[in-house]
Structure formats: structure tokens, C-alpha cells
Design a protein around this motif. Structure first.
Motif, short mmCIF file in Angstrom:
data_model
loop_
_atom_site.label_atom_id
_atom_site.label_comp_id
_atom_site.label_asym_id
_atom_site.label_seq_id
_atom_site.Cartn_x
_atom_site.Cartn_y
_atom_site.Cartn_z
N PHE A 206 0.83 -1.20 0.00
CA PHE A 206 0.00 0.00 0.00
C PHE A 206 0.86 1.25 0.00
CE2 PHE A 206 -3.26 -2.88 1.43
CZ PHE A 206 -4.48 -2.29 1.13
N VAL A 207 0.32 2.31 -0.58
CA VAL A 207 0.86 3.65 -0.42
C VAL A 207 -0.32 4.58 -0.16
CG1 VAL A 207 0.76 4.19 -2.91
CG2 VAL A 207 2.38 5.41 -1.42
N GLN A 208 -0.09 5.59 0.67
CA GLN A 208 -1.14 6.56 0.99
C GLN A 208 -0.62 7.96 0.73
OE1 GLN A 208 -3.41 8.28 4.95
NE2 GLN A 208 -2.98 6.07 4.89
N PHE A 209 -1.40 8.75 -0.02
CA PHE A 209 -1.01 10.13 -0.28
C PHE A 209 -2.24 10.98 -0.56
CE2 PHE A 209 -0.06 7.56 -4.18
CZ PHE A 209 -1.07 8.04 -5.02
N ASN A 210 -2.01 12.30 -0.67
CA ASN A 210 -3.10 13.24 -0.89
C ASN A 210 -3.45 13.33 -2.38
OD1 ASN A 210 -0.41 14.57 -0.91
ND2 ASN A 210 -1.55 16.36 -1.61
N TYR A 211 -4.74 13.42 -2.64
CA TYR A 211 -5.26 13.53 -4.00
C TYR A 211 -6.67 14.06 -3.91
CZ TYR A 211 -7.15 11.80 -8.51
OH TYR A 211 -7.77 11.68 -9.72
N SER A 212 -6.99 15.06 -4.73
CA SER A 212 -8.34 15.64 -4.68
C SER A 212 -8.63 16.38 -5.97
CB SER A 212 -8.46 16.62 -3.51
OG SER A 212 -7.75 17.81 -3.79
N ASN A 236 -5.74 10.33 1.09
CA ASN A 236 -6.10 11.24 2.18
C ASN A 236 -6.31 12.66 1.63
OD1 ASN A 236 -3.44 12.57 2.09
ND2 ASN A 236 -2.64 10.80 3.23
N ARG A 237 -6.88 13.52 2.46
CA ARG A 237 -7.10 14.93 2.14
C ARG A 237 -7.95 15.14 0.88
NH1 ARG A 237 -1.72 18.43 3.27
NH2 ARG A 237 -3.26 19.97 3.92
N ALA A 238 -8.95 14.29 0.67
CA ALA A 238 -9.83 14.44 -0.50
C ALA A 238 -10.65 15.71 -0.44
CB ALA A 238 -10.76 13.23 -0.59
N TYR A 239 -10.83 16.28 0.76
CA TYR A 239 -11.54 17.54 0.92
C TYR A 239 -10.58 18.71 1.17
CZ TYR A 239 -15.80 14.70 1.64
OH TYR A 239 -16.86 13.83 1.50
N ASN A 240 -9.29 18.47 0.98
CA ASN A 240 -8.28 19.52 1.23
C ASN A 240 -8.47 20.16 2.60
OD1 ASN A 240 -8.41 19.43 -1.95
ND2 ASN A 240 -6.46 20.41 -1.41
N ASP A 241 -8.58 19.29 3.61
CA ASP A 241 -8.75 19.76 5.00
C ASP A 241 -9.91 20.73 5.16
OD1 ASP A 241 -6.62 18.19 5.77
OD2 ASP A 241 -5.16 19.81 5.61
N GLY A 242 -10.99 20.50 4.40
CA GLY A 242 -12.19 21.31 4.51
C GLY A 242 -12.24 22.50 3.58
N ALA A 269 -16.75 15.45 -4.50
CA ALA A 269 -15.30 15.38 -4.27
C ALA A 269 -14.81 13.93 -4.20
CB ALA A 269 -14.93 16.13 -3.00
N LEU A 270 -15.54 13.08 -3.50
CA LEU A 270 -15.10 11.69 -3.34
C LEU A 270 -15.21 10.91 -4.63
CD1 LEU A 270 -16.62 10.83 0.17
CD2 LEU A 270 -14.30 11.59 -0.37
N LYS A 271 -16.27 11.12 -5.38
CA LYS A 271 -16.42 10.40 -6.64
C LYS A 271 -15.38 10.83 -7.67
CE LYS A 271 -21.24 8.81 -6.46
NZ LYS A 271 -21.29 7.56 -7.22
N TYR A 272 -14.94 12.08 -7.60
CA TYR A 272 -13.84 12.50 -8.47
C TYR A 272 -12.60 11.65 -8.19
CZ TYR A 272 -10.19 15.15 -10.74
OH TYR A 272 -9.13 15.48 -11.54
N VAL A 273 -12.27 11.46 -6.94
CA VAL A 273 -11.10 10.67 -6.55
C VAL A 273 -11.27 9.21 -6.98
CG1 VAL A 273 -9.85 9.74 -4.57
CG2 VAL A 273 -10.42 12.17 -4.66
N LEU A 274 -12.45 8.65 -6.73
CA LEU A 274 -12.68 7.24 -7.03
C LEU A 274 -12.78 6.96 -8.52
CD1 LEU A 274 -15.24 6.37 -4.22
CD2 LEU A 274 -12.83 5.71 -4.34
N ALA A 275 -12.94 8.00 -9.33
CA ALA A 275 -13.02 7.80 -10.77
C ALA A 275 -11.71 7.27 -11.34
CB ALA A 275 -13.37 9.11 -11.46
#
Length: 319
Positions: A206-212, A236-242, A269-275
Motif C-alpha cells: 500500500f501507499v497513501q497520499f493526498n489527491y483531490s 487522504n485529504r480528499a476535501y483539502n482539510d475542509g 469530491a469523493l467520486k472525483y477521486v474514485l473515478a
């Protein structure tokens, strides 16, 4: 699939059976169109979208739950809300919970709530090591395991802290069966060059990083690299910390969002990432049961295609 990897998947499958016993067959899975109040037993056949973990083929629901800033509390009122959040998360098809020893008392709260609500065996538990020194890392991970309970499904090195030392420990722990998967995390775009190097040179699960939608830089190199290397991606940070919600506040959701079964800005916002198919799961954090339910709905229904993603970026950029 090797025998050991097959065993990993089968063991988790047995835990999922326990999940449904814990929350009730009528609430085991949630279709994107419905609220909990509208759930019927027939809807148990409509599962949240899942994606394969490349290293084993195990399926993981695409909406996970982060815990930074949400599960660190000693307020009884907030703890009550978090118990509701945890139960609804599992009832709506979630399994992955991501935490860290650096998130205050989040690990303690998550472990206690998961056990108290009877859903611990349903969870895919991910945490991190964030400390210098081999023995200090071993001790910190042991404390996390005690707080969260076994098994720890995914152990990650948090923000590159003493990365090479801790990586050797993680490799030994995985070989010994103490953890199922290993990986690394970061939350800043400025870390992408180092992430790319580590993803190219280490055998990580696994790798975890910011993407939005506001910070889509990972699309350029990290997401294609993860796909090429067979590395599962947590976002992480899919909402850019709000900041995303500050930008869309007072704006009407565009009508075209209904084309991909999207009915709130959070889902947008979430569906953009999951696309992006290289993303295995996105991990928004919340202590609000209503926000949790809204987040979970992003795991159901259609997703935008690449042309729609471009249109979504243009919508946000024009605000």
C-alpha cells in the motif's frame, strides 16, 4: 496466488461473515440510493463498490474512514456520536479504518468503540509507526496493537519517519504474520518525488497520499506508477482539510452530477477521486453520523469518466 496469500483473503472473508452477524443481515450492505431508514432486506444484494488489493486480490470497499481530527476526544457526547459513526460505517459496507499513534487518543477510542459495538472483526484495521529507532518503533507498534486489537491488517510508515529502519521491521513483521500488509504514507504534494522513489524501489502493498479535485497532481505520476507496480492506493485529504467545502459553500450542485449518481458536494469530491481506477479507497474523517452517511453514499452508483472529471475540475476552478 500463493497459499499464504490465499489464506489471508479467506481469513478476512470469514471476518466479514462475522460483520453481518454483528450488524444484522438487513443492514449488511447499503445501496447508494437509500438512507438507513429506507433499508430493506432485499437491498443486502447491492454492495458498495470494491477494488482488488493488487498483492493478494482481496477486495476492499472504496470508502474507508480516516481518524485524524475526528476520533481524538474524551467528550462523552462526541464518543456517543463516534459509536454511531462506527456502526453506520460497517452497516453501509465499510471495513477500512485508518489511524495513527500521532492522532491523540484516536487508537484507544477506535479500539474501544469497535469492541463495544461488536464490529471489530469486521474491520480492516490500518495504523502507522511514527518514531525514530528500531526498538522504539517495535514498542510503538505493540502499543497500537494493544489499543486497536488484533489483527492489524496494514502497518504503514508515517511521513517517512526513520523510513529505512522501520521498513526493515515491517518486512519482518509481515514475514512473521504479525501484520498482513505494509506500506508508507504522506500527506503533502511536496513529498511526491520521494514517494515516487520509494514506490519504485520497495516491495510495498500500500501507499497513501493526498489527491483531490483541488489538488490532482497525483494523476501525473504517482497513480500511474502505483498501477504499474501493483501497489494499492489509499487517498487522504480528499476535501483539502475542509477547504473544498469553503469553496463550494452556497453554490448549487451542478445538474450533471446526477449523471454519476452524485447528490451532494461531499460525494462530488469523493467520486472525483474514485473515478481513477488506481485508487483503492479514499479515507475521509468525520465524527458526524450524517456526514459519515453522506460520505458512504459515494461508494455506490456510477462514477464519472475522464471527460466528466475534466468538467468537474472546470466547475470548481470557475468558483
Amino acid at each position: 496466488m500463493t497459499g499464504s496469500k490465499k489464506s489471508i483473503v479467506q481469513d478476512f472473508g470469514r471476518r466479514r461473515v462475522l460483520q453481518y452477524g454483528a450488524v444484522g443481515a438487513g443492514l449488511a450492505l447499503m445501496p447508494w440510493q437509500m438512507s438507513l431508514a429506507q433499508m430493506t432486506s432485499d437491498d443486502a444484494t447491492k454492495a458498495m463498490r470494491t477494488r482488488k488489493i493488487p498483492s493478494t486480490g482481496e477486495m476492499l470497499p472504496v470508502i474507508g474512514m480516516g481518524s485524524s481530527g475526528s476520533f481524538s476526544t474524551r467528550s462523552e457526547d462526541t464518543l456517543a456520536d463516534l459509536r454511531t459513526v462506527m456502526k453506520r460505517f460497517v452497516a453501509m459496507g465499510g471495513t477500512l479504518v485508518d489511524t495513527s499513534p500521532t492522532y491523540g487518543n484516536a487508537e484507544t477510542n477506535i479500539g474501544a468503540i469497535a469492541r463495544d459495538t461488536g464490529v471489530r472483526d469486521a474491520l480492516f484495521m490500518a495504523t502507522k509507526v511514527h518514531i525514530n529507532g528500531r526498538q522504539a518503533g517495535i514498542d510503538q507498534m505493540a502499543q497500537s496493537t494493544e489499543a486497536l486489537g488484533k489483527p492489524i491488517d496494514l502497518m504503514q510508515i508515517h511521513n517517512f519517519i526513520d523510513l529505512e529502519t522501520q521498513w526493515k521491521t515491517l518486512e519482518r513483521m509481515k514475514a512473521d504474520g504479525q501484520v498482513r500488509y505494509i506500506g508508507i504514507t504522506h500527506y503533502l504534494t511536496s513529498a511526491f518525488e520521494e514517494l515516487e522513489h520509494q514506490m519504485s524501489t520497495k516491495d510495498m502493498d500500500f501507499v497513501q497520499f493526498n489527491y483531490s479535485i483541488m489538488t490532482p497532481d497525483a494523476e501525473q505520476r504517482l497513480l500511474p506508477l502505483a498501477a504499474d507496480r501493483g501497489i494499492a492506493v489509499l487517498v487522504n485529504r480528499a476535501y483539502n482539510d475542509g477547504r473544498f467545502f469553503s469553496q463550494v459553500k452556497g453554490r448549487e450542485l451542478p445538474d450533471y452530477a446526477q449523471e454519476f449518481d452524485c447528490f451532494s458536494w461531499g460525494q462530488f469530491a469523493l467520486k472525483y477521486v474514485l473515478a481513477n481506477d488506481a485508487v483503492n479507497a479514499v479515507i475521509p474523517a468525520t465524527s458526524d453520523p450524517k456526514h459519515l452517511e453522506d460520505n458512504m453514499h459515494a461508494g455506490y452508483g456510477a462514477l464519472p469518466d475522464r471527460a466528466m472529471q475534466k468538467r468537474m475540475r472546470e466547475t470548481i476552478a470557475a468558483m
